[in-house]
Design an enzyme around this catalytic site. Structure first.
Site, PDB file in Angstrom:
ATOM      1  N   SER A 139       0.761  -1.296  -0.160  1.00 23.14           N
ATOM      2  CA  SER A 139      -0.040   0.030   0.095  1.00 23.14           C
ATOM      3  C   SER A 139       0.834   1.073  -0.087  1.00 23.14           C
ATOM      4  O   SER A 139       1.977   1.250   0.439  1.00 23.14           O
ATOM      5  CB  SER A 139      -0.979  -0.151   1.428  1.00 23.14           C
ATOM      6  OG  SER A 139      -1.428   1.372   1.468  1.00 23.14           O
ATOM      7  N   TYR A 165      -2.702  -0.252   9.837  1.00 26.23           N
ATOM      8  CA  TYR A 165      -2.884  -0.799   8.609  1.00 26.23           C
ATOM      9  C   TYR A 165      -1.336  -0.487   7.760  1.00 26.23           C
ATOM     10  O   TYR A 165      -0.971  -1.575   7.176  1.00 26.23           O
ATOM     11  CB  TYR A 165      -3.923   0.044   7.678  1.00 26.23           C
ATOM     12  CG  TYR A 165      -3.905  -0.408   6.173  1.00 26.23           C
ATOM     13  CD1 TYR A 165      -4.460  -1.611   5.878  1.00 26.23           C
ATOM     14  CD2 TYR A 165      -3.621   0.531   5.336  1.00 26.23           C
ATOM     15  CE1 TYR A 165      -4.427  -1.998   4.447  1.00 26.23           C
ATOM     16  CE2 TYR A 165      -3.622   0.107   3.896  1.00 26.23           C
ATOM     17  CZ  TYR A 165      -4.001  -1.164   3.508  1.00 26.23           C
ATOM     18  OH  TYR A 165      -4.044  -1.494   2.234  1.00 26.23           O
TER      19      TYR A 165
END
Length: 333
Positions: A139, A165
């Site tokens: 990501s 995350y």
């Protein structure tokens, strides 16, 4: 090849599986269909792929004869092991994960369990079955607060992370490097930059803004509108994954940015939706949340040079396609 796609009922996994339909490869799709967001949306994606009898047994698509689906959780190592060993998998495209930056503020343990524990299972099965290449979802969040350089490059610092995350995705990258050093398992991490498009998740900006505009409800705009994101259309993302999957390029990087390279301000993104819907948004400007990046902007020169990747979808084209799908799917009645 026999290719395994985890998270195949998810946004990117669904589009990837569809793109691989009726190719010369056997595509094995896995998902646990968790309830982080609407399972109806996930089941409808699977229906679009020709799967209608979702259960614990394997099902072959009625639309694409080379697609197969089985409901398996990546944290269930024994079930996963039986499946991977039986199918003689050649390559894994690992997209299953606990998604969403903001949900990680509330439930960090889920990200550790699924994103780190689940990825460990994938790497272990790659080692056990001599699978030489794993493509996995990282990501743009790994760049954290590193916004000194407007265009983020794979070599930029990724130590100042803003949320769990991002921690889980950075940990995946470190795990992948360790497995290559120890066992020769080659992994390619793809740092996705704000993917949007038809069949997107309901926790994403495109859905939230579109629904709010159509409903006439308030859109909370963070940081008083001083935010920008490298919005990347789903078809461009899928093209990039496929380019890597079927490349014979032996000199691969560990990680690649995969984005548009053309960031758009949140205000302009909303304005594009307004233009397409012909409805004015009701905006409320609020302060910045902790744990969020102010800007993302992908330097995509590495994936372009190595795999010929180029994002070609302009933001207005992507939003037009998204709004058309949104109305067809959510506004049926």
């Amino acid at each position: 090849m026999n290719i395994l796609i985890t998270g195949a009922a998810g946004f990117i996994g669904f589009h990837l599986a569809k793109a691989l339909g009726n190719t010369q490869n056997s595509i094995y799709c896995l998902d646990n269909l968790n309830n982080y967001y609407s399972t109806t949306l996930k089941l409808d994606r699977l229906s679009e792929l020709g799967f209608n009898q979702i259960g614990i047994t394997e099902e072959t698509s009625i639309l694409y004869e080379n697609l197969h689906f089985c409901k398996i959780d990546i944290n269930n190592l024994e079930e996963l092991r039986k499946f991977v060993t039986k199918k003689r998998i050649d390559k894994i495209i690992h997209l299953a994960a606990q998604a969403g930056v903001r949900y990680s503020f509330e439930n960090p343990s889920e990200y550790i369990k699924v994103n780190i524990g689940g990825f460990l299972n994938i790497l272990e099965l790659a080692r056990e079955n001599n699978i030489k290449h794993v493509i996995y979802a990282s990501s743009s969040s790994v760049y954290g607060s590193n916004i000194e350089k407007r265009r983020l490059h794979e070599g930029d610092n990724t130590d100042n992370l803003l949320n769990i995350y991002a921690v889980s995705k950075k940990t995946n990258e470190l795990m992948a490097k360790a497995y290559f050093n120890l066992y020769g398992i080659k992994s390619t991490g793809l740092r996705f930059f704000t993917v949007y498009g038809p069949w997107g998740r309901p926790d994403m900006a495109a859905y939230i803004f579109t629904k709010s505009i159509l409903d006439g409800s308030v859109i909370k705009v963070l940081n008083n509108g001083n935010l920008e994101r490298d919005f990347t259309y789903i078809d461009d993302i899928v093209t990039g994954i496929l380019n890597i999957c079927f490349s014979n390029n032996a000199e691969l990087r560990d990680t690649y940015n995969i984005g548009s390279g053309n960031p758009v301000s949140i205000i302009d993104f909303i304005k594009t939706i307004e233009d397409e819907t012909k409805i004015k948004a009701n905006l409320k400007f609020v302060s910045m949340n902790k744990g969020e990046s102010k800007s993302t902007n992908a330097n995509t020169s590495s994936i372009r040079d190595d795999f010929g990747y180029l994002a070609v979808t302009e933001i207005h084209e992507g939003i037009k396609s998204y709004i058309q799908w949104f109305r067809e799917y959510y506004c049926k009645n």
